[in-house]
Design a protein around this motif. Structure first.
Motif, PDB file in Angstrom:
ATOM      1  N   LEU A 104       0.817  -1.212   0.000  1.00  0.00           N
ATOM      2  CA  LEU A 104       0.000   0.000   0.000  1.00  0.00           C
ATOM      3  C   LEU A 104       0.854   1.267   0.000  1.00  0.00           C
ATOM      4  O   LEU A 104       0.434   2.298  -0.534  1.00  0.00           O
ATOM      5  CB  LEU A 104      -0.944   0.009   1.207  1.00  0.00           C
ATOM      6  CG  LEU A 104      -1.945  -1.150   1.294  1.00  0.00           C
ATOM      7  CD1 LEU A 104      -2.765  -1.038   2.573  1.00  0.00           C
ATOM      8  CD2 LEU A 104      -2.846  -1.186   0.066  1.00  0.00           C
ATOM      9  N   GLN A 118      -3.869   6.848  -3.593  1.00  0.00           N
ATOM     10  CA  GLN A 118      -5.047   6.585  -2.781  1.00  0.00           C
ATOM     11  C   GLN A 118      -6.085   5.745  -3.519  1.00  0.00           C
ATOM     12  O   GLN A 118      -6.709   4.846  -2.927  1.00  0.00           O
ATOM     13  CB  GLN A 118      -5.686   7.895  -2.326  1.00  0.00           C
ATOM     14  CG  GLN A 118      -6.796   7.712  -1.298  1.00  0.00           C
ATOM     15  CD  GLN A 118      -6.316   6.973  -0.057  1.00  0.00           C
ATOM     16  OE1 GLN A 118      -5.329   7.360   0.556  1.00  0.00           O
ATOM     17  NE2 GLN A 118      -6.999   5.900   0.301  1.00  0.00           N
ATOM     18  N   ARG A 152      -4.977   2.192  -3.425  1.00  0.00           N
ATOM     19  CA  ARG A 152      -5.130   1.656  -2.068  1.00  0.00           C
ATOM     20  C   ARG A 152      -6.576   1.256  -1.811  1.00  0.00           C
ATOM     21  O   ARG A 152      -6.844   0.190  -1.248  1.00  0.00           O
ATOM     22  CB  ARG A 152      -4.685   2.696  -1.038  1.00  0.00           C
ATOM     23  CG  ARG A 152      -3.197   2.944  -0.976  1.00  0.00           C
ATOM     24  CD  ARG A 152      -2.889   4.126  -0.080  1.00  0.00           C
ATOM     25  NE  ARG A 152      -1.471   4.436  -0.068  1.00  0.00           N
ATOM     26  CZ  ARG A 152      -0.956   5.537   0.447  1.00  0.00           C
ATOM     27  NH1 ARG A 152      -1.754   6.449   0.989  1.00  0.00           N
ATOM     28  NH2 ARG A 152       0.352   5.739   0.413  1.00  0.00           N
ATOM     29  N   ASP A 153      -7.504   2.119  -2.224  1.00  0.00           N
ATOM     30  CA  ASP A 153      -8.920   1.828  -2.014  1.00  0.00           C
ATOM     31  C   ASP A 153      -9.325   0.556  -2.758  1.00  0.00           C
ATOM     32  O   ASP A 153     -10.064  -0.280  -2.210  1.00  0.00           O
ATOM     33  CB  ASP A 153      -9.775   3.004  -2.481  1.00  0.00           C
ATOM     34  CG  ASP A 153      -9.606   4.237  -1.598  1.00  0.00           C
ATOM     35  OD1 ASP A 153      -9.102   4.093  -0.466  1.00  0.00           O
ATOM     36  OD2 ASP A 153      -9.974   5.341  -2.062  1.00  0.00           O
ATOM     37  N   GLU A 169       1.930   0.958   7.258  1.00  0.00           N
ATOM     38  CA  GLU A 169       0.628   0.873   6.584  1.00  0.00           C
ATOM     39  C   GLU A 169      -0.544   0.771   7.546  1.00  0.00           C
ATOM     40  O   GLU A 169      -1.699   0.849   7.119  1.00  0.00           O
ATOM     41  CB  GLU A 169       0.620  -0.336   5.635  1.00  0.00           C
ATOM     42  CG  GLU A 169       1.632  -0.196   4.505  1.00  0.00           C
ATOM     43  CD  GLU A 169       1.795  -1.464   3.688  1.00  0.00           C
ATOM     44  OE1 GLU A 169       1.971  -1.345   2.459  1.00  0.00           O
ATOM     45  OE2 GLU A 169       1.753  -2.561   4.279  1.00  0.00           O
ATOM     46  N   ARG A 171      -1.760   2.824   9.588  1.00  0.00           N
ATOM     47  CA  ARG A 171      -2.593   4.040   9.577  1.00  0.00           C
ATOM     48  C   ARG A 171      -3.476   4.127   8.341  1.00  0.00           C
ATOM     49  O   ARG A 171      -4.392   4.956   8.283  1.00  0.00           O
ATOM     50  CB  ARG A 171      -1.686   5.276   9.665  1.00  0.00           C
ATOM     51  CG  ARG A 171      -0.734   5.410   8.495  1.00  0.00           C
ATOM     52  CD  ARG A 171       0.182   6.614   8.613  1.00  0.00           C
ATOM     53  NE  ARG A 171       1.141   6.671   7.518  1.00  0.00           N
ATOM     54  CZ  ARG A 171       0.893   7.121   6.324  1.00  0.00           C
ATOM     55  NH1 ARG A 171      -0.329   7.569   6.041  1.00  0.00           N
ATOM     56  NH2 ARG A 171       1.833   7.144   5.387  1.00  0.00           N
ATOM     57  N   LEU A 172      -3.196   3.282   7.342  1.00  0.00           N
ATOM     58  CA  LEU A 172      -3.969   3.311   6.102  1.00  0.00           C
ATOM     59  C   LEU A 172      -5.177   2.383   6.156  1.00  0.00           C
ATOM     60  O   LEU A 172      -5.982   2.361   5.223  1.00  0.00           O
ATOM     61  CB  LEU A 172      -3.067   2.910   4.921  1.00  0.00           C
ATOM     62  CG  LEU A 172      -1.798   3.731   4.719  1.00  0.00           C
ATOM     63  CD1 LEU A 172      -0.961   3.137   3.582  1.00  0.00           C
ATOM     64  CD2 LEU A 172      -2.129   5.191   4.432  1.00  0.00           C
TER      65      LEU A 172
END
Length: 278
Positions: free
Chosen positions: A237, A242, A245-246, A268, A270-271
């Motif tokens: 990620l 973004q 990542r989604d 990662e 926090r993602l």
């Protein structure tokens, strides 16, 4: 913007679109080196011709991807993950396996195989039999998957280990055709060169992993597979924008069983959506 910078920006946009790569994560210089390498290999004199080739030739684009992916991996990289996996197996899996099915694990991306093989060894060390688990491993790099399937590794692949059960899971041996560190064929004075031995994974573990080439941005990736109890998706990620990542998390959410384990890299955590994972 200079013409070559404009075309490089288009190449970077293509990488972002097709594999989700955020160019800033590896740097424009790294991408430029990959582009120049690709141009030499494809015998393209002009950047514009190379860009057109990337847009029309899957093989040429795949070659570029091979040059920009980051194959940093090793056996038991971030050992804490494997320690926790073994603790979970010891404490939680006995209750779950009462439904009488194998533990299902996914390693994605698996790079050259060190991670999924480390998972298998961890499960065996926790006294699961080969029949009690199934591991799928996916990576976008065909070259990495080919190496992973071979199950042959240099000592460098074990650089993060504090111990190794070589006699149990690996056999030491010389490569069939000795090569130097640059991968070229031996020279006339090669007898003077010390060639490191290789570690050959035993067949029972090597044949246990199902490797496949795949792109995590493909919405139907592994759609034909049952859900997984454990997913390793570490240090991917951080290289994505973004949107990618989604899409990747949407895929993982579809593949992972409710209550399952998701392993990500330190940077990662926090993602990850705290509303879906704890």
């Amino acid at each position: 913007m200079e013409p070559y910078q404009s075309i490089q920006a288009e190449v970077e946009s293509l990488l972002r679109q097709k594999i989700g790569l955020n160019p800033e994560s590896i740097g424009s210089r790294s991408i430029l080196r990959a582009i120049k390498k690709g141009m030499r290999t494809a015998k393209k004199q002009a950047l514009s011709d190379y860009l057109l080739g990337l847009q029309t030739s899957p093989a040429l684009f795949e070659s570029l991807v091979e040059s920009v992916v980051v194959p940093e991996t090793s056996f038991f990289r971030n050992r804490a993950s494997f320690v926790f996996l073994r603790q979970w197996i010891a404490q939680d899996w006995p209750q779950i396996k009462l439904i009488n099915r194998p533990l299902r694990v996914l390693s994605m991306p698996c790079s050259t195989g060190e991670e999924p093989y480390s998972i298998a060894i961890s499960l065996l060390e926790e006294n699961l039999s080969l029949a009690e688990f199934h591991i799928d491993a996916v990576d976008i790099s065909a070259a990495a998957i080919a190496k992973a399937k071979s199950g042959i590794y240099s000592p460098y692949a074990f650089r993060r280990q504090t111990y190794r059960s070589d006699d149990k899971y690996f056999k030491l041996g010389m490569p069939e055709r000795a090569v130097d560190t640059l991968g070229s064929q031996p020279r006339q004075n090669s007898a003077k060169r010390e060639v490191p031995q290789r570690y050959y994974l035993i067949d029972s573990i090597r044949e246990k992993i199902t490797f496949r080439v795949g792109n995590v941005l493909e919405s139907q990736l592994l759609a034909d597979q049952p859900l997984y109890d454990v997913v390793f998706c570490r240090n991917l990620l951080i290289y994505f924008d973004q949107a990618a990542r989604d899409r990747t998390m949407s895929l993982i959410n579809r593949l992972l069983k409710p209550g399952g384990l998701l392993f990500v890299g330190h940077a990662e955590t926090r993602l990850i959506d705290s509303n879906l994972y704890k």
